[in-house]
Design an enzyme around this catalytic site. Sequence first.
Site, PDB file in Angstrom:
ATOM      1  N   ASP A  88       1.035  -1.123   0.281  1.00 33.85           N
ATOM      2  CA  ASP A  88       0.348   0.138   0.048  1.00 33.85           C
ATOM      3  C   ASP A  88       0.218   0.829  -0.435  1.00 33.85           C
ATOM      4  O   ASP A  88       1.572   1.566   1.070  1.00 33.85           O
ATOM      5  CB  ASP A  88      -0.880   0.012   1.004  1.00 33.85           C
ATOM      6  CG  ASP A  88      -1.225   0.746   1.521  1.00 33.85           C
ATOM      7  OD1 ASP A  88      -1.647   2.836   0.858  1.00 33.85           O
ATOM      8  OD2 ASP A  88      -2.787   0.866   2.276  1.00 33.85           O
ATOM      9  N   LYS A  94      -3.772  11.797  -1.950  1.00 35.44           N
ATOM     10  CA  LYS A  94      -2.732  12.684  -1.520  1.00 35.44           C
ATOM     11  C   LYS A  94      -1.365  13.431  -2.186  1.00 35.44           C
ATOM     12  O   LYS A  94      -1.925  14.118  -2.800  1.00 35.44           O
ATOM     13  CB  LYS A  94      -2.315  11.563  -0.640  1.00 35.44           C
ATOM     14  CG  LYS A  94      -3.562  10.527   0.842  1.00 35.44           C
ATOM     15  CD  LYS A  94      -2.417   9.392   1.014  1.00 35.44           C
ATOM     16  CE  LYS A  94      -3.734   8.498   1.780  1.00 35.44           C
ATOM     17  NZ  LYS A  94      -4.685   9.042   3.028  1.00 35.44           N
ATOM     18  N   ARG A  96       1.263  16.059  11.688  1.00 37.14           N
ATOM     19  CA  ARG A  96       2.245  15.628  10.880  1.00 37.14           C
ATOM     20  C   ARG A  96       2.505  16.563   9.625  1.00 37.14           C
ATOM     21  O   ARG A  96       1.217  17.322   9.029  1.00 37.14           O
ATOM     22  CB  ARG A  96       1.204  14.389  10.371  1.00 37.14           C
ATOM     23  CG  ARG A  96       1.048  13.102  11.178  1.00 37.14           C
ATOM     24  CD  ARG A  96       0.699  12.047  10.760  1.00 37.14           C
ATOM     25  NE  ARG A  96      -0.702  12.624  10.220  1.00 37.14           N
ATOM     26  CZ  ARG A  96      -1.598  11.893   9.789  1.00 37.14           C
ATOM     27  NH1 ARG A  96      -1.452  10.311   8.591  1.00 37.14           N
ATOM     28  NH2 ARG A  96      -2.997  12.080   9.240  1.00 37.14           N
TER      29      ARG A  96
HETATM   30  C1  LIG Z   1      -2.671   4.199   4.200  1.00 35.05           C
HETATM   31  C2  LIG Z   1      -3.881   3.955   3.776  1.00 35.05           C
HETATM   32  N1  LIG Z   1      -4.364   3.253   3.443  1.00 35.05           N
HETATM   33  C3  LIG Z   1      -5.708   2.719   2.684  1.00 35.05           C
HETATM   34  C4  LIG Z   1      -6.703   4.718   2.875  1.00 35.05           C
HETATM   35  C5  LIG Z   1      -7.842   4.434   2.429  1.00 35.05           C
HETATM   36  O1  LIG Z   1      -7.834   4.913   1.403  1.00 35.05           O
HETATM   37  P1  LIG Z   1      -9.464   4.672   0.571  1.00 35.05           P
HETATM   38  O2  LIG Z   1     -10.253   5.367   2.349  1.00 35.05           O
HETATM   39  O3  LIG Z   1      -9.412   5.771  -0.112  1.00 35.05           O
HETATM   40  O4  LIG Z   1     -10.816   3.632   0.312  1.00 35.05           O
HETATM   41  C6  LIG Z   1      -6.139   5.657   3.891  1.00 35.05           C
HETATM   42  C7  LIG Z   1      -6.593   6.199   3.886  1.00 35.05           C
HETATM   43  O5  LIG Z   1      -6.103   7.420   4.335  1.00 35.05           O
HETATM   44  C8  LIG Z   1      -4.740   5.452   4.020  1.00 35.05           C
HETATM   45  O6  LIG Z   1      -3.763   5.935   4.112  1.00 35.05           O
END
Ligand SMILES: Cc1ncc(COP(=O)(O)O)c(C=O)c1O
Length: 420
Positions: free
Chosen positions: A207, A233, A381
């Site tokens: 991820d 982001k 942050r």
């Molecule tokens: C590391 C990480 N993975 C996944 C997500 C979730 O993303 P989404 O809300 O687009 O599904 C986030 C959201 O901030 C995140 O920080």
Amino acid sequence: MSATSPLITLDTCLELDRNDPLREIRGRFSLPQSGALHFDANSIGAMPKDAPERVRTLMEDGWRELSRRGWAELDWLDKPRTMGAGLAHIIGADPDDVVVCDNTTVNLFKMLSYAWRNRTSGNTILTEAHNFPTDIFVAEGLQDFLGSAGQEMKLDLAETPEDVMARLGDDTAVLYLTHTDYRYSRKWDMAALTKAAHDVGALVIWDLSHSAGAVEVDLKGCDADFAVACGYKYLCGGPGSPAMIYMHPRHRASSWPTIGGWFGQADFMAFKHRYDPAPNVQGHNTGTPSVIANEIFSCASDIWRDVKAVDMVAKHKSLSQTVIALLDQECGDLGVEVISPRDYDQQGGHVAFSHAGAGSISEALFARGMICSFRKPDSLRLGLSPLYHSHEELWRGVALLKEIIETETWRDPQFSKVAI
Ligand SMILES: Cc1ncc(COP(=O)(O)O)c(C=O)c1O
């Protein structure tokens, strides 16, 4: 700051900005008119300048005038592929191996279930105990679903890199990690962990939500199997934009994608009733793309096409090192402690620091026009974008932080109610 470190001044910052390889790129964003400081690229990246006009054109020329002819005459349906191609180089991927669709959570589920289905050994998903909640929920949900179908999937939670190494074994089917920790910005060693996982026959999913568009990622070089990243982001795809999927070409056509939607068909306009998925990552596209959201995100992917990954990394490193040095120099004696790795090779997109009054400080900063994000219990942050942040803004931000702490403004009761 140590006695030997050179003093960082406003002039130092201005000089760094003059030498910024991406200084022209900053001009392609619409930054806050108020002069506010938005250090939240880890949450929502800035708006490309042409986004409002391009969305207006899509609405009027596309939706209003062309209506359903827009599907055929405009590039609405091709965007998941072309946007993926425009972003691929910043994560070390080839253009054909990236698609933009759905959201991060859905894409994590699609890739984790696909990896599980195509595992070559073991029955365990190895992940990190402090992974982002959605990543864990996706794994638990898959476990629950498989359990209801009589398949046992084990979930193993590791704490540290050493712990991951120790837990990797014959029973590991998939190593499933978030490259940069969303709290402290600590980065896993992608190359070493991917290799270690492959050595025991496991597949690897990364991820990249807190890495893509900020730090170096070399998916191809590391031989990673799958990756997913948030679009809104550092990639600047706009609020709630679709997300990115990477799949190594060796996994093409290994099995059906988990969600066999008509947009994953090799030729989705053929309206065939037999499912025949696109053999590459496009097979993981699902249904009708979010045309308006994609128009916004493609303003950013068009910018990314013009950004060399090497410049992105150099700029981000410079911003990170400057802000860490400024926090030490200006606020080190005021209870501010940098809690992100100081070794840049171990740091992700943001810089985190702690202070006992962090929550109220973030509110007081917001009232003065600076946005950063608070995480319980005591950290703040700063999400740093190589595309549009300047060193001079870091100087102004840290000066404001210093003032708010020195004057104890943050103790004012109006700042006691803290937003997350
Ligand atoms: C590391 C990480 N993975 C996944 C997500 C979730 O993303 P989404 O809300 O687009 O599904 C986030 C959201 O901030 C995140 O920080």
